[in-house]
Write a protein that holds these residues in place. Structure first.
Motif, PDB file in Angstrom:
ATOM      1  N   MET A  43       0.851  -1.202   0.000  1.00 13.75           N
ATOM      2  CA  MET A  43       0.000   0.000   0.000  1.00 13.75           C
ATOM      3  C   MET A  43       0.880   1.243   0.000  1.00 13.75           C
ATOM      4  O   MET A  43       2.030   1.199   0.405  1.00 13.75           O
ATOM      5  CB  MET A  43      -0.874  -0.018   1.250  1.00 13.75           C
ATOM      6  N   PRO A  44       0.328   2.390  -0.454  1.00 13.27           N
ATOM      7  CA  PRO A  44       1.151   3.589  -0.563  1.00 13.27           C
ATOM      8  C   PRO A  44       1.547   4.136   0.805  1.00 13.27           C
ATOM      9  O   PRO A  44       0.788   4.022   1.765  1.00 13.27           O
ATOM     10  CB  PRO A  44       0.246   4.567  -1.313  1.00 13.27           C
ATOM     11  N   ARG A  45       2.721   4.740   0.861  1.00 19.05           N
ATOM     12  CA  ARG A  45       3.133   5.444   2.078  1.00 19.05           C
ATOM     13  C   ARG A  45       2.293   6.701   2.220  1.00 19.05           C
ATOM     14  O   ARG A  45       1.703   7.173   1.269  1.00 19.05           O
ATOM     15  CB  ARG A  45       4.604   5.845   1.977  1.00 19.05           C
ATOM     16  N   SER A  46       2.278   7.247   3.410  1.00 13.90           N
ATOM     17  CA  SER A  46       1.610   8.523   3.728  1.00 13.90           C
ATOM     18  C   SER A  46       0.119   8.525   3.442  1.00 13.90           C
ATOM     19  O   SER A  46      -0.470   9.585   3.348  1.00 13.90           O
ATOM     20  CB  SER A  46       2.244   9.712   2.974  1.00 13.90           C
ATOM     21  N   LEU A  72      -5.501   5.713   4.292  1.00 14.18           N
ATOM     22  CA  LEU A  72      -6.012   4.338   4.330  1.00 14.18           C
ATOM     23  C   LEU A  72      -5.154   3.490   5.273  1.00 14.18           C
ATOM     24  O   LEU A  72      -5.664   2.801   6.161  1.00 14.18           O
ATOM     25  CB  LEU A  72      -5.992   3.731   2.922  1.00 14.18           C
ATOM     26  N   GLY A 112       4.827   6.992   7.332  1.00 19.15           N
ATOM     27  CA  GLY A 112       5.094   8.108   6.428  1.00 19.15           C
ATOM     28  C   GLY A 112       4.076   9.218   6.455  1.00 19.15           C
ATOM     29  O   GLY A 112       3.963   9.992   5.507  1.00 19.15           O
ATOM     30  N   VAL A 158       4.087  11.584   8.855  1.00 27.28           N
ATOM     31  CA  VAL A 158       4.730  12.779   9.391  1.00 27.28           C
ATOM     32  C   VAL A 158       5.430  13.439   8.207  1.00 27.28           C
ATOM     33  O   VAL A 158       6.598  13.214   7.958  1.00 27.28           O
ATOM     34  CB  VAL A 158       5.711  12.442  10.523  1.00 27.28           C
ATOM     35  N   ALA A 159       4.670  14.210   7.454  1.00 24.49           N
ATOM     36  CA  ALA A 159       5.185  14.687   6.185  1.00 24.49           C
ATOM     37  C   ALA A 159       4.625  16.068   5.872  1.00 24.49           C
ATOM     38  O   ALA A 159       3.620  16.491   6.436  1.00 24.49           O
ATOM     39  CB  ALA A 159       4.804  13.714   5.070  1.00 24.49           C
ATOM     40  N   PHE A 160       5.327  16.737   4.975  1.00 25.68           N
ATOM     41  CA  PHE A 160       4.900  18.043   4.501  1.00 25.68           C
ATOM     42  C   PHE A 160       3.916  17.825   3.356  1.00 25.68           C
ATOM     43  O   PHE A 160       4.302  17.365   2.286  1.00 25.68           O
ATOM     44  CB  PHE A 160       6.121  18.808   4.012  1.00 25.68           C
ATOM     45  N   ILE A 161       2.649  18.086   3.608  1.00 27.84           N
ATOM     46  CA  ILE A 161       1.617  17.857   2.602  1.00 27.84           C
ATOM     47  C   ILE A 161       0.895  19.179   2.373  1.00 27.84           C
ATOM     48  O   ILE A 161       0.323  19.743   3.311  1.00 27.84           O
ATOM     49  CB  ILE A 161       0.583  16.816   3.066  1.00 27.84           C
ATOM     50  N   VAL A 218      -6.418   7.342  -0.359  1.00 24.81           N
ATOM     51  CA  VAL A 218      -5.105   6.850  -0.784  1.00 24.81           C
ATOM     52  C   VAL A 218      -4.169   7.983  -1.205  1.00 24.81           C
ATOM     53  O   VAL A 218      -3.022   7.733  -1.538  1.00 24.81           O
ATOM     54  CB  VAL A 218      -5.206   5.804  -1.925  1.00 24.81           C
ATOM     55  N   ASP A 219      -4.652   9.224  -1.176  1.00 20.30           N
ATOM     56  CA  ASP A 219      -3.774  10.364  -1.452  1.00 20.30           C
ATOM     57  C   ASP A 219      -2.871  10.598  -0.248  1.00 20.30           C
ATOM     58  O   ASP A 219      -3.262  10.319   0.874  1.00 20.30           O
ATOM     59  CB  ASP A 219      -4.616  11.627  -1.687  1.00 20.30           C
ATOM     60  N   PRO A 220      -1.655  11.130  -0.496  1.00 20.04           N
ATOM     61  CA  PRO A 220      -0.801  11.420   0.657  1.00 20.04           C
ATOM     62  C   PRO A 220      -1.459  12.457   1.559  1.00 20.04           C
ATOM     63  O   PRO A 220      -2.044  13.430   1.074  1.00 20.04           O
ATOM     64  CB  PRO A 220       0.483  11.965   0.032  1.00 20.04           C
TER      65      PRO A 220
END
Lengths: 430, 358
Positions: free
Chosen positions: A279-282, A285, A363, A365-368, A376-378
């Motif tokens: 599955m995707p990071r960040s 989901l 993932g 803890v990110a700049f979004i 499923v979007d970051p």
């Protein structure tokens, strides 16, 4: 009948009575003291948060007369939205500043003059023109977002009484701000961007919207997964499973699981959902799946407690008039246990909302910046946004951190209030 | 009873099926192409990389890259896990990639790792404005903060750190208790501090020159644990606030935090040089380190916007001498060095083990 008490005992009791009263008084006061200490810490916490944070709900803006020259914005007069959107709005704002301060001509000075405005001001101007293209060709009064350094000065968070080299703003910039303020062209206005935009490295443009949407998606996944699973588990364990060594073992494990540090669930999520299932990071989901694992035991325990609180007479009566066991559970026991289950679920969700440690591993803890459109979007979450801002060097993030915490607390308060209301309204006592 | 259990198992089957569909949807999404750049790595580079990413997202038609703050080591580990959309495209690092990490990358099929040096970051020892200015040397800092130091009586022994006041170390320093707030061992700033201050400071003593290997590291790299050195967590803002609350203490943190709080705290002089933008840029302030990011060459033509993002990062407007990153506290590279980096990025020149020989 003889006196059952030996003679000395009465005296003994009489002597002990004042001591017992004293002990009781101390015990009561110690309890009160503990409460006062706890409330004191809470009050201090809220006080510092509100005092640090309330200013973030306002944002300094600078009024400029911006000539929306048709030749710059829409040279062909086609009113084509794409062309209008690409025009040089920053140039227009800079022209407006130059008109306001015609004496500034040197390149370096112009640079520091333009630095009074936030890089986001031109985007706002563009949006304004796009929503109402009829203003093209006229001059409008535009309240441009001020740079965070200007904002901090206006709000009194940075001092002007220190040598020029120790300030973020030069003497000259201070003089310009004073001149603007004397004209009434500097105002603090409600900071809408804080609630409607995503993260930004310019504090004056940073907002909590994308983190809020991320948290929402995550909680949605958590609720959809953990509530049915939790309730089904609880019903099976309480109503169907025969008590055996196995159910005891399961019970101990569920109780244990509720106390496992949340970061462990993050590691599990990384290994299972991301590395194994790809599955995707960040993605919310995955965040929701991890938080479901964390919330499940809480919901199971609360649901089981709610089920045991339903008196056996209800079950016996249902079975007695010929209901099947499933009808008994679905028609009679579950409706009575539902308020308790929902309360447990909401409290579990509130805990999930405040969680940030397990999200580090997967993932989030990110700049979004972009607002997530689907699970499923970051995305990031509110507590993570707080953490990231608390670690940013710009001073204006200090007040924004507190403001974001306040918003998070409001959400938590709302959720817990809903839990209390549900309980009060639907709870039945037997 | 049996029927009921059968019904329940049907429900259970449905639930299991539904959750599998859910997961399948998730993994199907992951396998389809990712249309944004995924960046991980150092929390020191994070404030700079995010600025570039945000500008890039605003000014281009591509989506804004996502940037995770995982720390340099964690970032490189993720980065070197493999090639494919589920692995990050870029990792930020506040230190150079180690030869062992590069060989990890190679063994996972990542042949092209492009190194991009973006600039310098200074590490400062600062205190509150109301307190006296400290003018220290790396040797003074070493004597104040190491766990074991050469004996003060000049004998040929290494003893547990006996110093309690700065004036005991150097009579010119204030007669104040040693109290320094610094980063924890997990931090890249701590690594850099050990390498740039403690190492040179301890190398100044004859006793230590005789040591080598682990014995030397034990003397040079261990911070004292008896109170004067306080691990204050990763949050540099917190250190700045603590310095204001307690003017007798000093704090170790990145230059960008000094830059933002110059009205409240002041950097100590090291070897007589004040930490300023210029003194770090020209190299006269000794405690500065290069910042990097690493790019997976194989991803450049598959993830939309990679080339454009690299172009934005290496542009004059971003990492140039007056670029917007310098406003955020990044010390830019000298022009010729930047030009060289720009060329190697444009050509996607991969790192080889030969780059580690010097």
């Amino acid at each position: 009948m003889n006196n059952p008490h030996p003679a000395g005992l009465k005296d003994l009791v009489a002597r002990q009575i004042p001591r017992r009263y004293r002990a009781e008084w101390l015990f009561e006061k110690a309890g009160l003291g503990a409460l006062v200490v706890g409330l004191g810490f809470l009050a201090f916490f809220f006080y510092t948060l509100v005092m640090n944070g309330y200013t973030a709900f306002w944002q300094s803006r600078i009024a400029l007369d911006v000539p929306l020259t048709a030749a710059v914005i829409d040279p062909d007069g086609t009113r084509d939205v794409d062309l209008i959107g690409q025009a040089n709005y920053q140039g227009l704002l800079r022209d407006a500043l130059r008109t306001r301060f015609p004496e500034v001509t040197a390149r370096g000075e112009l640079r520091s003059l333009f630095a009074l405005l936030s890089p986001g001001a031109s985007f706002e101007l563009r949006d304004r023109v796009l929503t109402d293209p009829s203003v093209i060709g006229s001059a409008v009064e535009f309240w441009a977002v001020a740079d965070d350094d200007v904002d901090m000065l206006i709000k009194g968070h940075s001092s002007r009484d220190v040598p020029e080299s120790d300030r973020r703003l030069s003497d000259q910039q201070l003089a310009w701000i004073d001149a603007l303020q004397a004209d009434g062209a500097v105002e603090k206005r409600f900071n809408r961007a804080f609630f409607t935009s995503g993260d930004s490295r310019d504090p004056e443009l940073a907002g909590i919207w994308s983190a809020t949407v991320g948290s929402f998606f995550m909680l949605l996944v958590t609720l959809v997964l953990s509530f049915p699973l939790g309730v089904a588990t609880a019903i099976y364990l309480e109503e169907f499973a025969a008590r055996s060594r196995w159910t005891d073992l399961i019970e101990v494990n569920i109780n244990n699981l509720a106390a496992v540090p949340s970061i462990v669930f993050g590691l599990l999520g990384l290994a299972l959902f991301i590395n194994l299932f790809g599955m995707p990071r960040s993605a919310p989901l995955v965040g929701g799946l991890v938080l479901s694992l964390m919330t499940l035991p809480v919901i199971i325990i609360a649901s089981r407690a709610a089920l045991t609180a339903v008196p056996p007479s209800i079950r016996e009566a249902a079975l007695g008039v010929g209901a099947s066991k499933m009808q008994m559970v679905l028609h009679h026991v579950l409706p009575l246990a539902m308020p308790g289950m929902l309360t447990g679920a909401i409290i579990g969700m509130a805990r999930a909302l405040g969680e940030s440690a397990p999200l580090l591993m997967i993932g989030m803890v990110a700049f979004i910046v972009d607002t997530p459109q689907s699970p499923v979007d970051p995305a990031t979450a509110l507590p993570v946004q707080v953490y990231l801002w608390a670690d940013s060097p710009e001073r204006a993030f200090v007040e924004r951190t507190s403001a974001a915490i306040l918003v998070l607390l409001v959400f938590l308060l709302l959720m817990n209030a809903v839990a209390v209301i549900l309980r009060k309204r639907f709870e039945q006592r037997f | 009873m049996k029927r009921i259990i059968n019904e329940l198992t049907v429900q259970l089957r449905i639930a299991v099926f539904a959750s599998m569909v859910f997961m399948a949807v998730g993994s199907a999404q992951a396998q389809s192409a990712r249309d944004y750049i995924s960046i991980v790595g150092s929390s020191t580079v994070y404030p700079f990389a995010t600025v570039v990413a945000e500008r890039f997202g605003r000014s281009s038609s591509f989506r804004t890259p996502t940037i995770e703050s995982t720390g340099s080591g964690g970032g490189l580990k993720l980065f070197c896990s493999g090639v494919g959309v589920q692995y990050p495209d870029i990792t930020n690092s506040s230190r150079r990639i180690r030869a062992s990490e590069l060989s990890d990358c190679t063994s996972n099929g990542i042949d092209e790792v492009v190194e991009v040096k973006i600039g310098y970051d200074g590490i400062v020892l600062a205190n509150d404005k109301s307190a006296p200015v400290y003018d220290v040397t790396p040797a003074d800092i070493y004597l104040a903060l190491a766990k074991n130091v050469p004996a003060p009586d000049g004998s040929n022994a290494v003893v547990p750190n006996p110093y309690e006041f700065w004036s005991e170390i150097n009579p010119d320093l204030p007669n104040a208790r040693i109290e320094v707030l610094g980063p924890p061992p997990t931090s890249g700033t701590r690594d850099a501090f050990l390498e740039l201050v403690m190492e040179p400071g301890c190398g100044a003593f004859a006793v230590i020159k005789a040591l080598s290997g682990d014995a030397r590291d034990a003397v040079c790299q261990e911070m004292r644990e008896d109170g004067p050195f306080i691990e204050a967590g990763e949050n540099d803002n917190l250190i700045v606030q603590k310095l204001q609350a307690n003017p007798r203490s000093l704090g170790i943190f990145g230059f960008s935090f000094l830059d933002q709080n110059a009205d409240k705290v002041r950097g100590s002089l090291v070897n007589g040089i004040e930490p300023t933008f210029d003194s770090i840029a020209d190299g006269s302030y000794p405690v500065s380190r290069p910042l990097y990011f690493y790019v997976k060459g194989a991803h450049v033509d598959f993830i939309p916007g990679m080339r454009e993002f690299l172009g934005e990062f290496m542009s004059e407007a971003a990492t140039g001498e007056y670029g917007y990153l310098s406003d955020k506290g990044l010390i830019p590279l000298p022009d010729d060095e930047r030009a060289a980096v720009e060329t190697s990025v444009r050509e996607l020149k991969p790192l080889t083990s030969a780059d580690f020989s010097h």
